[in-house]
Design a protein around this motif. Structure first.
Motif, PDB file in Angstrom:
ATOM      1  N   GLN A  29       4.978   7.743  -0.524  1.00 54.23           N
ATOM      2  CA  GLN A  29       4.126   6.464  -0.649  1.00 54.23           C
ATOM      3  C   GLN A  29       3.019   6.779  -1.915  1.00 54.23           C
ATOM      4  OE1 GLN A  29       3.889   3.995   0.884  1.00 54.23           O
ATOM      5  NE2 GLN A  29       1.915   3.198   0.679  1.00 54.23           N
ATOM      6  N   LEU A  31       4.045   7.669  -4.799  1.00 49.59           N
ATOM      7  CA  LEU A  31       4.429   7.364  -6.176  1.00 49.59           C
ATOM      8  C   LEU A  31       4.550   5.686  -5.803  1.00 49.59           C
ATOM      9  CD1 LEU A  31       7.835   9.269  -6.362  1.00 49.59           C
ATOM     10  CD2 LEU A  31       5.602   9.198  -7.687  1.00 49.59           C
ATOM     11  N   GLN A  32       4.661   5.239  -4.809  1.00 47.23           N
ATOM     12  CA  GLN A  32       4.531   3.556  -4.500  1.00 47.23           C
ATOM     13  C   GLN A  32       3.243   3.238  -5.114  1.00 47.23           C
ATOM     14  OE1 GLN A  32       6.498   1.348  -2.739  1.00 47.23           O
ATOM     15  NE2 GLN A  32       8.293   2.784  -2.752  1.00 47.23           N
ATOM     16  N   LEU A  33       2.040   3.810  -4.750  1.00 46.95           N
ATOM     17  CA  LEU A  33       0.738   3.354  -5.208  1.00 46.95           C
ATOM     18  C   LEU A  33       0.872   3.391  -6.581  1.00 46.95           C
ATOM     19  CD1 LEU A  33      -1.757   5.283  -2.726  1.00 46.95           C
ATOM     20  CD2 LEU A  33      -0.929   2.914  -2.625  1.00 46.95           C
TER      21      LEU A  33
END
Lengths: 161, 212
Positions: A29, A31-33
């Motif tokens: 998550q 990385l998603q940010l």
């Protein structure tokens, strides 16, 4: 030689991230940010992370205050705080903190006071660790951004400082 | 770089009591090129939509449109499930029970994977149920739901025009609408089936490091 410093700093950031992933401190998550950053909101991740730290500090202080009462264990309040902390930890990718919250919540539901106190200790420790590491991460990034903006016409030449 | 005033812009109302999740969903929606308004509770969401009939009228011209709803066009509502006072489910119900707003698609988000909760929301009329943390891939699924409503609105406008002219053509259009509703039910069932599959998916393992 242009941007060598910036490249080195990038490598340092990646190393730090890899360590945190390997330790399970962060999950995908996060990385998603990072992928949600763009020119219109370059500080998105540091802003969210700072919000998270502010909110979590308050929640941890409340949990600590609730745990001091030896007579009475406020399940409902503890549960509410934990759900909030769990939710926001999950949203930013703070994987280990979220897992400790889950264990804490289970201990609370089972009326396991010592377990709760242990979990709270671990939570505070994990929080400290994450805060330090992410501050380090953003610091390196700041330096990288600066370095990327500086031209090195001659790598052997000293900076006029 | 100003916002383009193209007709195809979609406006999403996001409801979440967590400030972090609000910031996150706002970023996700903006990245997907939607206009976003965020509120922190169900009651604020209803207020924003214009639910309260006795909203203060700042208008200097009482003779112009009294409908506050029409000024704020919301194409989709995405709401957290667990909120104090009014849950996402309560909000969903209120919207679906309202004649003015029941056509607005509603999507529910939750950090907990509770199958009974999911099916209850879908049965009540939610278009989708997203497990948190919500990702860009989820948000990219929203457009078809918003397009569907816009198309239905266009269709309704056409109906009003034709009903003034011919009664016969009105009957034909009504049967077309029923067929469209059946299509929607099938889509919801398909979404439910999809949801069952996606609940089974485990969190993707982190395999490698992407370069920032």
């Amino acid at each position: 030689m242009l941007g060598l410093q910036s490249y080195r700093l990038l490598a340092e950031m990646n190393r730090l991230l890899a360590l945190l992933f390997h330790q399970g401190v962060l999950d995908e998550q996060f990385l998603q940010l990072l992928q949600l950053r763009d020119e219109s909101s370059p500080n998105f991740v540091s802003e969210v992370v700072n919000m998270y730290f502010n909110e979590s500090e308050k929640l941890l202080r409340s949990l600590r205050a609730l745990s001091v009462d030896r007579q009475h264990w406020e399940y409902t309040k503890v549960g509410l705080h934990l759900n909030q902390l769990m939710g926001s930890s999950s949203s930013i990718g703070a994987n280990r903190i979220r897992n400790v919250c889950i264990a804490f919540r289970a201990a609370s539901e089972q009326n396991n006071r010592p377990g709760c106190l242990r979990a709270l200790d671990v939570l505070e420790h994990e929080f400290c660790y994450l805060k330090n590491k992410l501050h380090e991460f953003f610091l390196i990034e700041q330096q990288r951004v600066l370095a990327a903006g500086i031209r090195y016409p001659d790598p052997m030449q000293q900076h006029p400082n | 770089m100003g916002m383009a005033t193209t007709k195809s812009e979609f406006h999403v109302l996001a409801v979440d009591d967590s400030i972090i999740d609000r910031k996150l969903i706002e970023r996700l929606l903006k990245t997907a090129s939607y206009q976003v308004t965020t509120v922190d509770s169900g009651s604020k969401a209803l207020e924003f939509l214009g639910f309260c009939e006795d909203v203060e009228s700042n208008s200097n011209e009482p003779s112009t449109s009294p409908n506050n709803q029409q000024e704020v066009e919301v194409n989709l509502i995405i709401t957290d499930y667990c909120m104090p006072e009014m849950t996402g489910y309560d909000l969903l119900k209120k919207i679906k029970e309202s004649s003015s707003f029941r056509d607005i698609p509603v999507v529910i988000m939750s950090s907990e994977n509770v199958p009974s909760r999911i099916s209850r929301c879908l049965e009540e009329g939610a278009e989708e149920f997203f497990l948190k943390p919500v990702r860009l891939a989820d948000v990219n699924k929203l457009k078809p739901h918003m397009m569907k409503t816009k198309n239905r609105d266009c269709q309704k406008a056409e109906e009003e025009v034709s009903s003034n002219e011919k009664i016969a053509s009105l009957e034909i259009k009504s049967s077309e609408q029923t067929q469209a509703e059946d299509g929607n039910n099938n889509k919801r069932k398909a979404t439910e089936a999809e949801e069952e599959l996606s609940q089974d998916r485990t969190r993707r393992r982190y395999n490698g490091l992407t370069v920032i």
